[in-house]
Design an enzyme around this catalytic site. Structure first.
Site, PDB file in Angstrom:
ATOM      1  N   ASP A 191       0.935  -1.229   0.060  1.00  0.00           N
ATOM      2  CA  ASP A 191       0.037  -0.072   0.166  1.00  0.00           C
ATOM      3  C   ASP A 191       0.895   1.344  -0.088  1.00  0.00           C
ATOM      4  O   ASP A 191       1.646   1.468   1.087  1.00  0.00           O
ATOM      5  CB  ASP A 191      -0.855  -0.185   1.282  1.00  0.00           C
ATOM      6  CG  ASP A 191      -1.713   1.398   1.519  1.00  0.00           C
ATOM      7  OD1 ASP A 191      -1.823   2.167   0.694  1.00  0.00           O
ATOM      8  OD2 ASP A 191      -2.271   1.316   2.586  1.00  0.00           O
ATOM      9  N   LYS A 253       2.483  11.938  -3.131  1.00  0.00           N
ATOM     10  CA  LYS A 253       1.541  11.074  -3.996  1.00  0.00           C
ATOM     11  C   LYS A 253       0.287  11.831  -4.656  1.00  0.00           C
ATOM     12  O   LYS A 253      -0.207  11.496  -5.809  1.00  0.00           O
ATOM     13  CB  LYS A 253       0.960   9.968  -3.184  1.00  0.00           C
ATOM     14  CG  LYS A 253       0.194   8.831  -3.996  1.00  0.00           C
ATOM     15  CD  LYS A 253      -0.392   7.607  -2.602  1.00  0.00           C
ATOM     16  CE  LYS A 253      -1.246   6.729  -3.626  1.00  0.00           C
ATOM     17  NZ  LYS A 253      -1.962   6.107  -2.431  1.00  0.00           N
ATOM     18  N   GLU A 354      -7.077   0.341  -4.287  1.00  0.00           N
ATOM     19  CA  GLU A 354      -7.178   0.527  -3.086  1.00  0.00           C
ATOM     20  C   GLU A 354      -8.484  -0.246  -2.502  1.00  0.00           C
ATOM     21  O   GLU A 354      -8.377  -1.123  -1.629  1.00  0.00           O
ATOM     22  CB  GLU A 354      -6.860   1.709  -2.429  1.00  0.00           C
ATOM     23  CG  GLU A 354      -5.399   2.135  -2.615  1.00  0.00           C
ATOM     24  CD  GLU A 354      -4.941   3.552  -2.416  1.00  0.00           C
ATOM     25  OE1 GLU A 354      -5.944   4.056  -1.882  1.00  0.00           O
ATOM     26  OE2 GLU A 354      -3.956   3.709  -2.591  1.00  0.00           O
ATOM     27  N   ASP A 376     -12.938   5.024   1.769  1.00  0.00           N
ATOM     28  CA  ASP A 376     -11.448   5.185   2.082  1.00  0.00           C
ATOM     29  C   ASP A 376     -11.102   6.524   2.356  1.00  0.00           C
ATOM     30  O   ASP A 376     -10.819   7.352   1.476  1.00  0.00           O
ATOM     31  CB  ASP A 376     -10.652   4.481   1.185  1.00  0.00           C
ATOM     32  CG  ASP A 376      -9.218   4.629   1.334  1.00  0.00           C
ATOM     33  OD1 ASP A 376      -8.739   5.187   2.446  1.00  0.00           O
ATOM     34  OD2 ASP A 376      -8.351   4.032   0.574  1.00  0.00           O
TER      35      ASP A 376
END
Ligand code: ADP
Ligand code: MG
Length: 720
Positions: A191, A253, A354, A376
């Protein structure tokens, strides 16, 4: 030692405007126990001194009685200077040093630091005899500001010449792997998070998080350039965030695989404590010291750290990984993650979304038939996805999200409130990076605490100077206040949840389970709002911090064992072509199940036209220029024919990992047409293309989607 017992007075003014600047520029020379100063006149170790160190505006930052602990450069080798050990401190100095120790790990020492490049310390009392060298040449880097500025040497008897850390530091080049690693050994699940990264493998059929010897499984996704010119990654890098945010990169990111000029990028650039700069290819990059890094390289450094952790845990080399990405990631961003994997010497066996990974962590091996929603909320992104689980089939029905909404925004909101409160109390405001970073850090800690408590203190000692006096930021944040400050952010996530349900015509009460993923989903407000919206509590028992890595490991395991696990993802954002007039025509709509192939027909617009060029874009906006530019496909080697005489069928093939391949055929003959897809256009070229596209008006009476016969750069393009 011919020293008088009366302390020698040493006063020095440094060119820093604030305590934070002082720490940032000079912190390496300071510890709780002492300070190192360059000096023309050296005193023997043991000599007592009274030290007065002032900032540029004359305000005092250190007032101490100290003694010379060691000297450097007394004999012409190294830089002349002295390490002073503090003996007596006044209260503001003590508080300042406590702050320094809190933000800089090295400053916890009770001894004065020995900076790099000044040479060996000499602790002998006679060290300064015979007489002193005159002018201290700086060992490396730019001349110290004190030498550039004649007003800086001391005001009193000590005649110190002081230097600060040069403001541009030589940063090391990123070293790409020389050769491809073998494609053998275990496949780990990674991850690669905005905030934290994490790896897992499957052992005895169960996913386990890979941890270091202290039991830590989360590696902060942070890369820093240390004051010594080295790159550090993970926890040590994060520790530097407070003292040197400018050279400490986190949250990258969010910008990975995005063009610097992109409309969604510019407004948020200022939110990063580090410097976002364009790379040669026009993507967002990062400046650390004197070097610009690609974010693929920075991500690779984090992946290498994860790989190292995995290898230490498993005791074997690791060359293969499944890496997760936000469902919302564009094609270009997925490619960037693959590139980062390559740069970290990892074969990326598969990229997986994800939420799908999280669903696997929940459903794997349980033979469930359920419709679930994965919520998420991480540090930088929010994703919501509806999935249908049917034993070994995981089908994403719809996905949506906000790539610029996450825990960091909660922190920013709290910081804004704190600053407003501070301004009201002290009639002043501060804005330097170190101070803001310290406040942000304290705000985040309070926010996390408020997930389990109802009140949290936020205390940042000596946050700035007001009328030459250091002041603290000292506030108690109540959970209720946090709720008021952040409910709008949570509302946004709820809107996204409703939207992903709506596009599939699913009602909230048709969702069997709600899976919470990401650190920020632990906020009680999120759980409350979910419960209200869905009429049921979110699922307990899946660790929101680890679910994604575990799911990636399960997928890796299934790939290794060639188990029949079917993951059906959907395209997160529509892909299509830019049309004359500037419009965007969707070829593969959002939420189309993957893999998929869709065709788009083009015809020539000129006699004897040899090539057609088409810009390929991804997004949901009507205007081509408002979407993400993926590249331009060039179809060449067309047979000679009058205008309109050649029709080409362009195929958009999206793999199950959502990677795009473009191929073309001559519609009449079925023969392949050479299609080259250039994705690395310079930003000016892309801009010029989009502008030219807009100038091309569709002819009267023609649908925008049926253009025909244009001039300009897109004269070669015809849709049909
Ligand atoms: P990412 O997926 O972006 O790497 P994480 O899932 O690790 O991020 O989440 C990090 C975010 O979660 C940070 O903004 C952090 O402040 C927040 N966070 C972590 N723990 C908690 C908690 N207990 N309550 C609220 N927020 C939390
Ligand atoms: Mg995450």
């Amino acid at each position: 030692m011919a020293e008088t017992q009366h302390p020698v007075g040493l006063a020095v003014r440094l060119p820093f405007k604030s305590p934070e600047e002082f720490l940032q520029g000079y912190g390496q020379n300071l510890s709780k126990g002492g300070i190192y100063l360059r000096a023309k006149n050296l005193r023997a170790p043991g000599t007592p001194v009274t030290l007065e160190i002032k900032l540029a505006d004359g305000s005092r930052i250190i007032s101490a009685i100290a003694k010379v602990s060691f000297v450097t450069g007394a004999h012409g080798v190294g830089v002349p200077g002295m390490g002073f050990k503090f003996l007596v401190l006044d209260a503001p100095t003590r508080r300042f040093l406590e702050t320094a120790a809190a933000v800089m790990p090295h400053a916890r020492s009770d001894e004065p630091p020995l900076p790099k490049n000044v040479g060996e310390p000499d602790f002998r009392p006679e060290a300064v005899e015979p007489p002193l060298p005159v002018e201290p040449p700086p060992a490396t880097g730019a001349p110290p500001p004190s030498q550039a500025n004649p007003s800086l040497p001391s005001e009193q008897s000590g005649r110190l010449v002081v230097t600060s850390e040069a403001s541009t530091l030589e940063a090391p080049a990123f070293e790409a792997p020389a050769e491809e690693p073998p494609r053998t050994g275990p496949i780990i699940g990674i991850d690669l998070g905005t905030t934290n990264s994490c790896a897992a493998v499957v052992r005895d059929g169960k996913p386990v998080i890979l941890r270091d010897k202290d039991g830590r499984g989360l590696i902060p996704s942070v890369v820093a350039l240390t004051p010594r010119g080295k790159l550090s990654v993970g926890a040590p890098a994060r520790a530097q965030m407070l003292s040197n945010p400018r050279w400490t990169a986190s949250g990258f990111k969010r910008l990975l695989g995005r063009a610097f000029d992109a409309p969604e990028v510019q407004p948020i650039i200022r939110r990063f404590g580090w410097e976002v700069v364009p790379t040669e290819s026009g993507d967002c990059g990062m400046r650390l010291g004197d070097r610009v890094y690609r974010l693929e390289e920075i991500s690779a450094l984090v992946l290498r750290e994860v790989k190292g952790l995995a290898e230490r845990h498993l005791g074997v080399p690791v060359h293969r990984a499944v890496i997760t990405v936000p469902a919302w990631y564009t094609e270009k961003q997925r490619l960037a993650v693959r590139e980062a994997g390559r740069l970290a010497s990892l074969h990326v066996e598969r990229i997986v979304n994800e939420p799908t990974a999280a669903a696997l962590a929940w459903g794997y091996g349980r033979k469930l038939t359920q419709r679930i929603l994965v919520y998420d909320l991480g540090g930088g992104t929010f994703d919501a996805s509806v999935l249908e689980l049917n034993d070994t089939v995981y089908e994403v029905m719809s996905t949506g999200g906000d790539p610029f909404l996450g825990g960091m925004d909660f922190d920013t909101t709290i910081v804004a409130w704190l600053l407003a409160d501070f301004e009201q109390k002290h009639d002043t405001i501060f804005s330097d990076r170190v101070a803001i970073q310290r406040v942000t850090d304290a705000a985040e800690r309070a926010k996390i605490a408020l997930s389990t408590t109802h009140e949290a203190p936020i205390k940042v000692p000596f946050v700035t100077m007001v009328n030459n006096t250091p002041v603290d930021l000292d506030v108690v944040l109540k959970r209720q206040t946090l709720v008021e400050l952040t409910h709008a952010l949570v509302d946004k996530t709820m809107e996204v949840c409703q939207e992903v349900l709506k596009v599939r015509g699913v009602r909230a009460d048709e969702i069997t389970e709600i899976l919470l993923v990401g650190g920020q989903s632990q906020a009680p407000l999120v759980q409350e709002r979910i419960t209200v919206l869905f009429g049921r509590k979110p699922l307990q028992g899946v660790n929101p911090n680890e679910a994604v890595a575990m799911g990636a490991a399960l997928l890796a395991h299934a790939l290794e064992k060639q188990e029949g696990l079917l993951l059906v993802d959907v395209l997160p954002q529509s892909i299509g072509v830019g049309l004359p007039g500037g419009k965007f025509e969707v070829v593969v709509p959002r939420n189309t199940a993957l893999p998929v192939t869709r065709k788009h027909r083009l015809i020539t617009s000129q006699d004897a036209q040899e090539a057609i060029e088409v810009p390929i874009l991804q997004g949901s906006k009507d205007q081509a220029k408002d979407n993400t530019y993926l590249g331009t496909v060039r179809l060449s080697g067309l047979p000679p024919a009058p205008a309109g005489g050649v029709a080409v069928e362009l195929s958009f093939e999206l793999s199950n990992e959502c990677l795009l391949t473009l191929t073309a055929k001559n519609a009449a003959t079925g023969q392949d047409v050479a299609a080259t897809f250039a994705t690395q256009d310079a930003p000016e070229v892309v801009k010029a293309r989009m502008a030219a596209l807009e100038r091309e008006l569709p002819p009267p009476g023609e649908e925008a989607t049926q253009p025909r016969g244009f001039g300009g750069w897109l004269s070669k393009l015809l849709g049909g």
